[in-house]
Write an enzyme that holds these catalytic residues in place. Structure first.
Site, PDB file in Angstrom:
ATOM      1  N   LYS A 122       4.198   7.460   8.049  1.00  0.00           N
ATOM      2  CA  LYS A 122       4.617   7.429   6.655  1.00  0.00           C
ATOM      3  C   LYS A 122       5.783   8.372   6.435  1.00  0.00           C
ATOM      4  O   LYS A 122       5.730   9.538   6.819  1.00  0.00           O
ATOM      5  CB  LYS A 122       3.436   7.855   5.769  1.00  0.00           C
ATOM      6  CG  LYS A 122       3.714   7.847   4.288  1.00  0.00           C
ATOM      7  CD  LYS A 122       3.831   6.439   3.726  1.00  0.00           C
ATOM      8  CE  LYS A 122       4.296   6.452   2.274  1.00  0.00           C
ATOM      9  NZ  LYS A 122       3.186   6.436   1.338  1.00  0.00           N
ATOM     10  N   HIS A 155       4.406   0.433  -2.501  1.00  0.00           N
ATOM     11  CA  HIS A 155       4.265   0.435  -3.969  1.00  0.00           C
ATOM     12  C   HIS A 155       5.586   0.211  -4.702  1.00  0.00           C
ATOM     13  O   HIS A 155       6.046   1.075  -5.433  1.00  0.00           O
ATOM     14  CB  HIS A 155       3.539   1.690  -4.463  1.00  0.00           C
ATOM     15  CG  HIS A 155       4.031   3.023  -3.916  1.00  0.00           C
ATOM     16  ND1 HIS A 155       5.364   3.325  -3.733  1.00  0.00           N
ATOM     17  CD2 HIS A 155       3.347   4.135  -3.549  1.00  0.00           C
ATOM     18  CE1 HIS A 155       5.465   4.553  -3.265  1.00  0.00           C
ATOM     19  NE2 HIS A 155       4.260   5.062  -3.143  1.00  0.00           N
ATOM     20  N   HIS A 209      -2.578   0.177   1.448  1.00  0.00           N
ATOM     21  CA  HIS A 209      -2.090   1.505   1.014  1.00  0.00           C
ATOM     22  C   HIS A 209      -3.137   2.138   0.105  1.00  0.00           C
ATOM     23  O   HIS A 209      -3.262   1.768  -1.058  1.00  0.00           O
ATOM     24  CB  HIS A 209      -0.764   1.359   0.255  1.00  0.00           C
ATOM     25  CG  HIS A 209      -0.178   2.669  -0.222  1.00  0.00           C
ATOM     26  ND1 HIS A 209       1.151   2.972  -0.066  1.00  0.00           N
ATOM     27  CD2 HIS A 209      -0.724   3.733  -0.853  1.00  0.00           C
ATOM     28  CE1 HIS A 209       1.399   4.167  -0.577  1.00  0.00           C
ATOM     29  NE2 HIS A 209       0.274   4.652  -1.076  1.00  0.00           N
ATOM     30  N   ASP A 218      -2.587   1.656  -3.676  1.00  0.00           N
ATOM     31  CA  ASP A 218      -2.151   3.025  -3.960  1.00  0.00           C
ATOM     32  C   ASP A 218      -3.171   3.752  -4.839  1.00  0.00           C
ATOM     33  O   ASP A 218      -2.804   4.615  -5.634  1.00  0.00           O
ATOM     34  CB  ASP A 218      -0.755   3.047  -4.603  1.00  0.00           C
ATOM     35  CG  ASP A 218      -0.149   4.446  -4.598  1.00  0.00           C
ATOM     36  OD1 ASP A 218      -0.602   5.284  -3.795  1.00  0.00           O
ATOM     37  OD2 ASP A 218       0.756   4.700  -5.417  1.00  0.00           O
ATOM     38  N   HIS A 258      -5.286   6.098  -0.836  1.00  0.00           N
ATOM     39  CA  HIS A 258      -5.521   7.530  -0.641  1.00  0.00           C
ATOM     40  C   HIS A 258      -7.013   7.792  -0.751  1.00  0.00           C
ATOM     41  O   HIS A 258      -7.605   7.548  -1.803  1.00  0.00           O
ATOM     42  CB  HIS A 258      -4.788   8.353  -1.697  1.00  0.00           C
ATOM     43  CG  HIS A 258      -3.310   8.131  -1.681  1.00  0.00           C
ATOM     44  ND1 HIS A 258      -2.449   8.915  -0.948  1.00  0.00           N
ATOM     45  CD2 HIS A 258      -2.541   7.177  -2.278  1.00  0.00           C
ATOM     46  CE1 HIS A 258      -1.212   8.459  -1.103  1.00  0.00           C
ATOM     47  NE2 HIS A 258      -1.239   7.404  -1.907  1.00  0.00           N
ATOM     48  N   HIS A 313       7.633   5.869   1.222  1.00  0.00           N
ATOM     49  CA  HIS A 313       7.650   6.151  -0.222  1.00  0.00           C
ATOM     50  C   HIS A 313       9.123   6.166  -0.610  1.00  0.00           C
ATOM     51  O   HIS A 313       9.843   7.111  -0.292  1.00  0.00           O
ATOM     52  CB  HIS A 313       6.983   7.496  -0.541  1.00  0.00           C
ATOM     53  CG  HIS A 313       6.994   7.784  -2.020  1.00  0.00           C
ATOM     54  ND1 HIS A 313       5.870   7.717  -2.808  1.00  0.00           N
ATOM     55  CD2 HIS A 313       8.017   8.087  -2.862  1.00  0.00           C
ATOM     56  CE1 HIS A 313       6.202   7.971  -4.067  1.00  0.00           C
ATOM     57  NE2 HIS A 313       7.498   8.203  -4.125  1.00  0.00           N
TER      58      HIS A 313
HETATM   59  N1  NCD Z   1       1.173   7.247  -6.186  1.00  0.00           N
HETATM   60  C1  NCD Z   1       0.944   8.412  -6.736  1.00  0.00           C
HETATM   61  O1  NCD Z   1       1.327   8.629  -7.901  1.00  0.00           O
HETATM   62  N2  NCD Z   1       0.305   9.411  -6.073  1.00  0.00           N
HETATM   63  C2  NCD Z   1      -0.095   9.406  -4.691  1.00  0.00           C
HETATM   64  C3  NCD Z   1       1.050   9.636  -3.756  1.00  0.00           C
HETATM   65  C4  NCD Z   1       1.963   8.438  -3.568  1.00  0.00           C
HETATM   66  O2  NCD Z   1       1.523   7.354  -3.175  1.00  0.00           O
HETATM   67  O3  NCD Z   1       3.160   8.547  -3.810  1.00  0.00           O
HETATM   68  C5  NCD Z   1      -1.152  10.503  -4.482  1.00  0.00           C
HETATM   69  O4  NCD Z   1      -1.398  10.865  -3.339  1.00  0.00           O
HETATM   70  O5  NCD Z   1      -1.731  10.974  -5.480  1.00  0.00           O
HETATM   71 ZN    ZN Z   2       0.297   6.227  -2.346  1.00  0.00          ZN
HETATM   72 ZN    ZN Z   3       3.966   7.054  -2.585  1.00  0.00          ZN
END
Ligand code: NCD
Ligand code: ZN
Ligand code: ZN
Length: 343
Positions: free
Chosen positions: A98, A173, A13, A246, A15, A135
């Site tokens: 997702k 997460h 996971h 995450d 971003h 999520h």
């Molecule tokens: N985890 C977070 O606080 N932020 C994540 C989005 C997510 O995973 O929920 C993001 O894309 O910034």
């Molecule tokens: Zn995330």
């Molecule tokens: Zn998330």
């Protein structure tokens, strides 16, 4: 010097964002991991096979010379996703979709407003062996932010699992003992990822003695007893729990603001942070299963065949990292981390 050598880990996971952010995010991820599940919450989101494959190519273009890094692509479910979208995605090599409840987190405005209406799409995913990544938070204003994960599990996830059979689901997460207990009680189709920051910190780290925006992420850090439940799950050797950082970059000025963004950037130090959490729990021997075995096993992919070595050698987490034209503040900026990834 103390060291630990493990099968190369993957991040289930992460971003990476897009465009000028990719140099930073892909570089860091490829340093730490062999493969990663790439979150689709771009603006606009990654909603179909074609967009997923174009995004994958943009990511691959930023993998540093001499590194092997495989992005595993994910579609963002909306109210308009169709069963044909799922078939096309599967054919293109997309591994998962997702589910963001609309409004739950960063870039989730196009998310799903009524999960029940999506059941036919979820059934198609089960049939095609496309995983569902969740999520897991409700978005109702009147539900306390610290309760949103537990309420989601009861109200949305439990009925979903009863209504759609054969679907493989990762609750992403996780942050509560409620999530740990729920996942443990389900069959082997249900698993969860755990971040390094939810293993290392609780809400006191974010709020006691001053408000620290770089600890603010969603789902929000919880009480210490929930943190203990996560540590217990991650270090137990239970294959339902595996690594998902995450890591979520936001420019420093967007986090240090009157309304700061949710997300912690951990990608550049991910394995150091996990090693610290496992060492603190006296469970370094359980790190390999969590970081390198259970994820690929759940996804039906081969484990990596090469290894990485972590050495106990203090280094300083940078105060700032570049992110395109801006800068970002990684988690534990300026602080000493005990474990280093051997080059
Ligand atoms: N985890 C977070 O606080 N932020 C994540 C989005 C997510 O995973 O929920 C993001 O894309 O910034
Ligand atoms: Zn995330
Ligand atoms: Zn998330």
């Amino acid at each position: 010097m103390q060291s630990i050598t493990i099968t190369a880990p993957d991040d289930w996971h992460i971003h990476l964002r897009d465009a000028e952010a990719l140099e930073r995010t892909v570089g860091d991820a490829a340093q730490q991991f062999a493969r990663a599940i790439i979150m689709p919450n771009l603006v606009p989101p990654v909603m179909n096979a074609q967009q997923a494959m174009a995004y994958k190519a943009r990511i691959q273009a930023h993998v540093p010379e001499g590194k092997a890094f495989e992005p595993l692509m994910v579609l963002y479910l909306t109210d308009n996703t169709t069963t044909d979208d799922i078939k096309a995605a599967k054919a293109a090599g997309v591994v998962a979709c997702k589910l963001y409840p609309a409004g739950a987190t960063t870039n989730s405005d196009s998310g799903v407003t009524d999960v029940q209406k999506l059941y036919p799409v979820l059934a198609a995913m089960a049939e095609q062996d496309v995983k569902l990544l969740v999520h897991g938070e409700v978005t109702d204003n009147h539900i306390d932010i610290f309760d949103r994960e537990a309420v989601f599990i009861e109200r949305t996830l439990a009925p979903l699992l009863k209504s759609v059979s054969g679907l493989k689901v990762v609750l992403e997460h996780i942050t509560t003992a409620n999530a740990v207990d729920f996942v443990k009680a389900q069959d082997s189709n249900i698993a969860a990822t755990i971040t390094a920051h939810h293993l290392l910190f609780n809400r006191n780290h974010m709020l006691a003695g001053g408000i620290r925006p770089h600890y603010y992420c969603l789902p929000i850090l919880k009480r210490g007893d929930h943190q203990q439940a996560l540590i217990q799950a991650a270090t137990s050797g239970n294959a339902k729990f595996f690594l998902g950082t995450d890591s979520a970059p936001h420019a420093t000025h967007k986090k240090e603001a009157a309304c700061g963004c949710a997300g912690a950037y951990t990608a550049n130090a991910a394995l150091s942070l996990y090693a610290q959490a496992f060492e603190d729990a006296n469970a370094l021997d359980k790190l390999e299963g969590f970081a390198s075995y259970y994820g690929p096993d759940f996804y039906g992919l081969p484990r990596n065949s090469h290894t990485v070595t972590l050495i106990k050698q203090p280094w300083q987490q940078p105060e700032q990292l570049s992110l395109g034209d801006s800068t970002l503040t990684p988690l534990l900026a300026g602080q000493t981390l005990n474990w280093a990834l051997q080059a």
